[in-house]
Scaffold this motif. Structure first.
Motif, PDB file in Angstrom:
ATOM      1  N   ASP A 148       1.007  -0.970   0.150  1.00  0.00           N
ATOM      2  CA  ASP A 148      -0.082   0.030  -0.001  1.00  0.00           C
ATOM      3  C   ASP A 148       0.734   1.211  -0.128  1.00  0.00           C
ATOM      4  O   ASP A 148       0.859   2.142  -1.026  1.00  0.00           O
ATOM      5  N   ILE A 149       1.804   1.152   0.773  1.00  0.00           N
ATOM      6  CA  ILE A 149       2.591   2.716   1.103  1.00  0.00           C
ATOM      7  C   ILE A 149       3.645   2.778  -0.094  1.00  0.00           C
ATOM      8  O   ILE A 149       3.755   3.787  -0.305  1.00  0.00           O
ATOM      9  N   ALA A 150       3.988   1.636  -0.579  1.00  0.00           N
ATOM     10  CA  ALA A 150       5.068   1.670  -1.733  1.00  0.00           C
ATOM     11  C   ALA A 150       4.368   2.015  -2.794  1.00  0.00           C
ATOM     12  O   ALA A 150       4.875   3.035  -3.659  1.00  0.00           O
ATOM     13  N   ARG A 151       3.112   1.923  -3.219  1.00  0.00           N
ATOM     14  CA  ARG A 151       2.531   2.660  -4.397  1.00  0.00           C
ATOM     15  C   ARG A 151       1.803   3.911  -4.242  1.00  0.00           C
ATOM     16  O   ARG A 151       2.155   4.670  -5.001  1.00  0.00           O
ATOM     17  N   GLN A 152       1.732   4.444  -2.885  1.00  0.00           N
ATOM     18  CA  GLN A 152       1.621   5.721  -2.858  1.00  0.00           C
ATOM     19  C   GLN A 152       2.972   6.578  -2.771  1.00  0.00           C
ATOM     20  O   GLN A 152       2.847   7.511  -3.447  1.00  0.00           O
ATOM     21  N   LEU A 153       3.955   6.157  -2.617  1.00  0.00           N
ATOM     22  CA  LEU A 153       5.209   6.516  -2.707  1.00  0.00           C
ATOM     23  C   LEU A 153       5.641   6.596  -4.127  1.00  0.00           C
ATOM     24  O   LEU A 153       6.450   7.744  -4.372  1.00  0.00           O
ATOM     25  N   LEU A 154       5.489   5.504  -4.731  1.00  0.00           N
ATOM     26  CA  LEU A 154       5.738   5.828  -6.203  1.00  0.00           C
ATOM     27  C   LEU A 154       4.862   6.936  -7.004  1.00  0.00           C
ATOM     28  O   LEU A 154       5.562   7.694  -7.555  1.00  0.00           O
ATOM     29  N   ALA A 155       3.474   7.036  -6.517  1.00  0.00           N
ATOM     30  CA  ALA A 155       3.130   8.058  -7.036  1.00  0.00           C
ATOM     31  C   ALA A 155       3.422   9.574  -6.799  1.00  0.00           C
ATOM     32  O   ALA A 155       3.294  10.398  -7.433  1.00  0.00           O
ATOM     33  N   ALA A 156       3.959   9.567  -5.499  1.00  0.00           N
ATOM     34  CA  ALA A 156       4.624  10.672  -4.913  1.00  0.00           C
ATOM     35  C   ALA A 156       5.949  11.355  -5.353  1.00  0.00           C
ATOM     36  O   ALA A 156       6.609  12.206  -4.940  1.00  0.00           O
ATOM     37  N   GLY A 157       6.512  10.248  -6.272  1.00  0.00           N
ATOM     38  CA  GLY A 157       7.985  10.096  -6.546  1.00  0.00           C
ATOM     39  C   GLY A 157       8.973  10.005  -5.631  1.00  0.00           C
ATOM     40  O   GLY A 157      10.277  10.275  -5.520  1.00  0.00           O
ATOM     41  N   GLU A 158       8.670   9.300  -4.361  1.00  0.00           N
ATOM     42  CA  GLU A 158       9.467   8.964  -3.151  1.00  0.00           C
ATOM     43  C   GLU A 158       9.818   7.704  -3.186  1.00  0.00           C
ATOM     44  O   GLU A 158      10.435   7.472  -2.330  1.00  0.00           O
ATOM     45  N   LEU A 159       9.578   6.714  -3.978  1.00  0.00           N
ATOM     46  CA  LEU A 159       9.751   5.487  -3.998  1.00  0.00           C
ATOM     47  C   LEU A 159      11.167   5.131  -4.648  1.00  0.00           C
ATOM     48  O   LEU A 159      11.405   5.836  -5.811  1.00  0.00           O
ATOM     49  N   ARG A 160      12.087   4.372  -4.256  1.00  0.00           N
ATOM     50  CA  ARG A 160      13.197   3.975  -5.053  1.00  0.00           C
ATOM     51  C   ARG A 160      13.357   2.364  -4.905  1.00  0.00           C
ATOM     52  O   ARG A 160      14.061   1.908  -3.981  1.00  0.00           O
ATOM     53  N   LEU A 161      12.477   1.899  -5.758  1.00  0.00           N
ATOM     54  CA  LEU A 161      12.392   0.331  -5.739  1.00  0.00           C
ATOM     55  C   LEU A 161      13.170  -0.093  -7.059  1.00  0.00           C
ATOM     56  O   LEU A 161      13.002   0.412  -8.099  1.00  0.00           O
ATOM     57  N   SER A 162      14.314  -0.775  -6.998  1.00  0.00           N
ATOM     58  CA  SER A 162      15.323  -1.246  -8.012  1.00  0.00           C
ATOM     59  C   SER A 162      15.813  -2.756  -7.865  1.00  0.00           C
ATOM     60  O   SER A 162      15.567  -3.237  -6.758  1.00  0.00           O
ATOM     61  N   TRP A 163      16.007  -3.264  -8.956  1.00  0.00           N
ATOM     62  CA  TRP A 163      16.615  -4.657  -8.803  1.00  0.00           C
ATOM     63  C   TRP A 163      17.892  -4.818 -10.074  1.00  0.00           C
ATOM     64  O   TRP A 163      17.971  -3.755 -10.989  1.00  0.00           O
TER      65      TRP A 163
END
Length: 367
Positions: free
Chosen positions: A239-254
């Motif tokens: 839930d929070i990761a999707r919100q942070l993605l929309a806000a430009g604050e997620l850094r999910l990488s692989w």
């Protein structure tokens, strides 16, 4: 100064922008993080009651927020805790207050807490040593007769980032610098390596599956269940990761080597800071040093974005000092109000805990 205590997050919607302003660069203190945490961990738990105290000036400007809840149990009584605590392991929690008004806010909230008989103990986890607003609140409570006990927890570790990767390498020891250059040139800069990060909802779906798979495989290879096996943790973070993605604050990488995912990182970025929260590795690719490769790529990306801190968060793992991170002491703080029943309960719990330690020591001595 006017104080109001809220037991419903819907009534706090009007405070969201001011709340985030007071949270400053820390993602764990934001409205988004803590409101989402409450929705997943507190709102449906009959033992929990929201208790957020907001301080306003005469013009109704928000000067401070104490984001708490009360957890009731037969043993501990009614304990005032910080939103975001527990298995989520939020760091840098505490009282939010405007710099110029910290003393006034701390005084007013301390008076309000001591005039409120609906709590028996204050138990704040993950409080940074020297955090000014929370420190002032605890000082004020102690001055008003509360018993305050602080206990050390594992430190938070932060790397101060320079302007370039070359400057970062210059910060490292000679041997570590040589290792990082070798891994970067011989692996990351070749066609066999691909570092990817989630910029869209489609990217997120791919990256989230990779993160969960690699995290679970790594933890299970160590005989641990892995965080994604905890239903509420998993639901909260998706839930929070999707919100942070929309806000430009997620850094999910692989990171992929020869087309196969070998490492994943679940980080956040807010203001000048990247928060390195969670990750996963392929146990089968351990010889390729996927964790170190992934961290190189993430730090390079953070420097490229102009970030100034890379926060490795709580935990005293040896690798953190090796990367030239510096520790920040963290404490768990317990405060008992100057009332008869809470003091008796605290003394009984302390006696039981000390007796348990004595039994353990005696068992080790005679085993």
């Amino acid at each position: 100064m006017r104080l109001a205590a809220y037991d419903n997050f819907d009534e706090l919607e009007q405070c969201q922008s001011a709340w985030d302003r007071l949270a400053d660069r820390c993602v764990f203190r934001t409205w988004r993080w803590l409101a989402t945490w409450w929705r997943h961990y507190g709102s449906e738990d009959p033992r929990c009651r929201l208790h957020v105290v907001v301080a306003r000036d005469a013009d109704e400007q928000v000067l401070g927020v104490l984001p708490c809840y009360v957890h009731a149990s037969a043993i501990s009584g009614r304990t005032l805790r910080l939103l975001g605590d527990g298995e989520v392991c939020s760091d840098h929690l505490g009282l939010l207050a405007a710099t110029d008004n910290r003393g006034q806010v701390a005084d007013a909230i301390a008076d309000a807490l001591l005039s409120d008989p609906s709590w028996d103990a204050l138990d704040f986890a993950a409080v940074d040593d020297g955090e000014p607003s929370t420190g002032l609140l605890l000082d004020r409570l102690q001055q008003r007769g509360c018993h305050v006990d602080t206990r050390p927890e594992q430190s938070c570790w932060t790397i101060d980032l320079p302007d370039s990767w070359d400057e970062f390498l210059a910060m490292q020891s000679k041997s570590h610098r040589k290792q990082l250059r070798r891994l970067d040139s011989r692996i990351l800069q070749t066609d066999s390596a691909a570092w990817r990060h989630a910029a869209t909802a489609e990217d997120f779906s791919i990256g989230w599956d990779v993160l969960e798979d690699l995290h679970q495989r790594r933890r299970q290879s160590l005989g641990e269940p892995g965080c994604f096996s905890w239903p509420r943790w998993r639901a909260f973070h998706e839930d929070i990761a999707r919100q942070l993605l929309a806000a430009g604050e997620l850094r999910l990488s692989w990171l992929e080597l020869d087309g196969e995912p070998v490492a994943a990182e679940y980080h956040f970025a807010r203001g000048s800071t990247v928060f390195a929260y969670q990750g996963g590795l392929s146990p089968e690719a351990a010889d390729a040093e996927p964790g170190r490769l992934s961290l190189i790529a993430c730090i390079q990306h953070a420097i490229g974005e102009g970030r100034r801190q890379f926060d490795l968060l709580r935990g005293d793992e040896p690798y953190k000092a090796h990367w030239r991170a510096t520790p920040q002491a963290v404490h768990r703080v317990l405060a008992i109000p100057p009332r008869f029943a809470p003091r008796v309960r605290y003394r009984a719990r302390t006696a039981i805990r000390n007796a348990g330690r004595w039994v353990q020591q005696a068992a080790r001595l005679f085993s």
